[in-house]
Design a protein around this motif. Sequence first.
Motif, PDB file in Angstrom:
ATOM      1  N   VAL A 186      29.067  30.189  35.551  1.00 20.00           N
ATOM      2  CA  VAL A 186      30.389  30.250  34.916  1.00 20.00           C
ATOM      3  C   VAL A 186      30.448  31.349  33.863  1.00 20.00           C
ATOM      4  O   VAL A 186      31.409  32.127  33.806  1.00 20.00           O
ATOM      5  N   ALA A 187      29.442  31.442  33.006  1.00 17.61           N
ATOM      6  CA  ALA A 187      29.462  32.434  31.931  1.00 17.61           C
ATOM      7  C   ALA A 187      29.500  33.850  32.496  1.00 17.61           C
ATOM      8  O   ALA A 187      30.223  34.713  31.974  1.00 17.61           O
ATOM      9  N   ARG A 188      28.734  34.097  33.543  1.00 16.62           N
ATOM     10  CA  ARG A 188      28.712  35.432  34.144  1.00 16.62           C
ATOM     11  C   ARG A 188      30.075  35.774  34.752  1.00 16.62           C
ATOM     12  O   ARG A 188      30.606  36.871  34.528  1.00 16.62           O
ATOM     13  N   ILE A 189      30.639  34.852  35.517  1.00 13.05           N
ATOM     14  CA  ILE A 189      31.941  35.103  36.144  1.00 13.05           C
ATOM     15  C   ILE A 189      33.013  35.303  35.078  1.00 13.05           C
ATOM     16  O   ILE A 189      33.884  36.184  35.215  1.00 13.05           O
ATOM     17  N   GLN A 190      32.943  34.530  34.019  1.00  6.22           N
ATOM     18  CA  GLN A 190      33.934  34.664  32.949  1.00  6.22           C
ATOM     19  C   GLN A 190      33.872  36.057  32.319  1.00  6.22           C
ATOM     20  O   GLN A 190      34.905  36.691  32.072  1.00  6.22           O
ATOM     21  N   ASN A 191      32.677  36.549  32.084  1.00  6.78           N
ATOM     22  CA  ASN A 191      32.507  37.895  31.505  1.00  6.78           C
ATOM     23  C   ASN A 191      32.950  38.981  32.490  1.00  6.78           C
ATOM     24  O   ASN A 191      33.576  39.978  32.087  1.00  6.78           O
ATOM     25  N   LEU A 192      32.627  38.795  33.779  1.00 11.48           N
ATOM     26  CA  LEU A 192      33.028  39.782  34.776  1.00 11.48           C
ATOM     27  C   LEU A 192      34.559  39.821  34.919  1.00 11.48           C
ATOM     28  O   LEU A 192      35.140  40.897  35.086  1.00 11.48           O
ATOM     29  N   PHE A 193      35.191  38.675  34.857  1.00 10.47           N
ATOM     30  CA  PHE A 193      36.654  38.632  34.912  1.00 10.47           C
ATOM     31  C   PHE A 193      37.256  39.368  33.722  1.00 10.47           C
ATOM     32  O   PHE A 193      38.245  40.097  33.865  1.00 10.47           O
ATOM     33  N   ARG A 194      36.664  39.152  32.563  1.00 13.06           N
ATOM     34  CA  ARG A 194      37.181  39.823  31.360  1.00 13.06           C
ATOM     35  C   ARG A 194      37.027  41.344  31.484  1.00 13.06           C
ATOM     36  O   ARG A 194      37.935  42.104  31.122  1.00 13.06           O
TER      37      ARG A 194
ATOM     38  N   PHE B 130      51.223  43.696  37.553  1.00 15.94           N
ATOM     39  CA  PHE B 130      50.064  43.457  36.683  1.00 15.94           C
ATOM     40  C   PHE B 130      49.291  42.221  37.138  1.00 15.94           C
ATOM     41  O   PHE B 130      48.066  42.268  37.293  1.00 15.94           O
ATOM     42  N   ILE B 131      50.001  41.121  37.369  1.00 15.29           N
ATOM     43  CA  ILE B 131      49.335  39.891  37.809  1.00 15.29           C
ATOM     44  C   ILE B 131      48.690  40.090  39.178  1.00 15.29           C
ATOM     45  O   ILE B 131      47.576  39.600  39.435  1.00 15.29           O
ATOM     46  N   SER B 132      49.361  40.804  40.067  1.00 16.91           N
ATOM     47  CA  SER B 132      48.787  41.082  41.389  1.00 16.91           C
ATOM     48  C   SER B 132      47.498  41.886  41.266  1.00 16.91           C
ATOM     49  O   SER B 132      46.501  41.609  41.955  1.00 16.91           O
ATOM     50  N   ASP B 133      47.505  42.872  40.377  1.00 14.36           N
ATOM     51  CA  ASP B 133      46.315  43.715  40.192  1.00 14.36           C
ATOM     52  C   ASP B 133      45.164  42.900  39.616  1.00 14.36           C
ATOM     53  O   ASP B 133      44.011  43.024  40.063  1.00 14.36           O
ATOM     54  N   LEU B 134      45.468  42.045  38.623  1.00 17.50           N
ATOM     55  CA  LEU B 134      44.413  41.215  38.039  1.00 17.50           C
ATOM     56  C   LEU B 134      43.830  40.268  39.079  1.00 17.50           C
ATOM     57  O   LEU B 134      42.605  40.065  39.141  1.00 17.50           O
ATOM     58  N   THR B 135      44.691  39.682  39.899  1.00 16.49           N
ATOM     59  CA  THR B 135      44.221  38.756  40.933  1.00 16.49           C
ATOM     60  C   THR B 135      43.323  39.468  41.938  1.00 16.49           C
ATOM     61  O   THR B 135      42.277  38.946  42.345  1.00 16.49           O
ATOM     62  N   ALA B 136      43.732  40.672  42.347  1.00 16.44           N
ATOM     63  CA  ALA B 136      42.932  41.437  43.310  1.00 16.44           C
ATOM     64  C   ALA B 136      41.582  41.816  42.721  1.00 16.44           C
ATOM     65  O   ALA B 136      40.543  41.734  43.415  1.00 16.44           O
ATOM     66  N   ARG B 137      41.570  42.234  41.459  1.00 21.43           N
ATOM     67  CA  ARG B 137      40.304  42.615  40.828  1.00 21.43           C
ATOM     68  C   ARG B 137      39.381  41.396  40.674  1.00 21.43           C
ATOM     69  O   ARG B 137      38.158  41.499  40.867  1.00 21.43           O
ATOM     70  N   ALA B 138      39.961  40.255  40.310  1.00 20.84           N
ATOM     71  CA  ALA B 138      39.154  39.043  40.176  1.00 20.84           C
ATOM     72  C   ALA B 138      38.613  38.598  41.529  1.00 20.84           C
ATOM     73  O   ALA B 138      37.460  38.146  41.637  1.00 20.84           O
ATOM     74  N   ALA B 139      39.417  38.735  42.578  1.00 14.61           N
ATOM     75  CA  ALA B 139      38.956  38.379  43.918  1.00 14.61           C
ATOM     76  C   ALA B 139      37.809  39.292  44.354  1.00 14.61           C
ATOM     77  O   ALA B 139      36.864  38.839  45.033  1.00 14.61           O
ATOM     78  N   ALA B 140      37.889  40.570  43.987  1.00 16.52           N
ATOM     79  CA  ALA B 140      36.805  41.503  44.319  1.00 16.52           C
ATOM     80  C   ALA B 140      35.512  41.107  43.608  1.00 16.52           C
ATOM     81  O   ALA B 140      34.418  41.209  44.181  1.00 16.52           O
ATOM     82  N   VAL B 141      35.640  40.642  42.357  1.00 19.12           N
ATOM     83  CA  VAL B 141      34.467  40.167  41.618  1.00 19.12           C
ATOM     84  C   VAL B 141      33.834  38.985  42.341  1.00 19.12           C
ATOM     85  O   VAL B 141      32.599  38.916  42.510  1.00 19.12           O
TER      86      VAL B 141
END
Length: 267
Positions: A188-196, A239-250
């Motif tokens: 969880v901590a790693r994913i949270q940091n990667l999302f940020r 903006f929300i679409s871009d954030l969702t796509a980047r998070a999905a890539a992570v």
Amino acid sequence: MGDFGFKDTFSSITSEALLEALIVVVAASFLIMLMQRLIPAFAGKVGGKIRLYLLASVPLLRLLIIVLTIVTVVPILVEPSFENMVAVFGALGLALGFAFKDYANSLIAGIVTLYEMPYRPGDWIEVNGQYGEVRSIGTRAAEMVTLDDTVVVIPHSLLWDTLLANGNDGTDNLMCVAELFLDPNHDVARIQNLFRDAVFTCPLTKTYQPVIVTVSASDEAMRYRLKAYPLEPREQARFISDLTARAAAVCANEGVRMVSRQLIAPA
């Protein structure tokens, strides 16, 4: 006494006075139409707080023009004495009260709106399940444009008994939230940091505003919420679409499975 003085009140009205009053009303109407076209057009070419200030000035200027028009026209048609003013505005008040009750209610609410400013042109609001940007504020209603480019008319009378949510409240800061649901078996901590980090890499992110990634747990999934501010409130959908796509890539890079929200049982 039977005519309440109306005969004497309107005895000064002549064809010349009517023509002069008509010219004033037409000129005021043309000025309002011109203002409502030019100011939003110019505001659309600028960004940030200047755009919001320009859009917010439109209903105030329109109200000022209407008041000045009334103040100018009434003395042209009626001799400006105390008795005449009482008779004219008393009759006008009764007519509005009986014939245009609902309209008068919305009109009064519109005046309250301009004073209290619960929303302004350029604000992103939600009323009765409808969400969008306030495009204009009239004397009776406001026009809102949704994210699907649908125009919604909101009577000001809704202010009396309806909850209203204002996303940016006269500023250019509008928090957006991108939600993702992930399989619980991950760091969880790693994913949270990667999302940020992913939020900061988005070119639409207003990086000097807070960026927050929250997480909550359930039996079926971990719920992540990426909270940040776009450079322009109008860019929120992209903006929300871009954030969702980047998070999905992570998630794809880390081998973490995303869970459909529909598969999560309600609490």
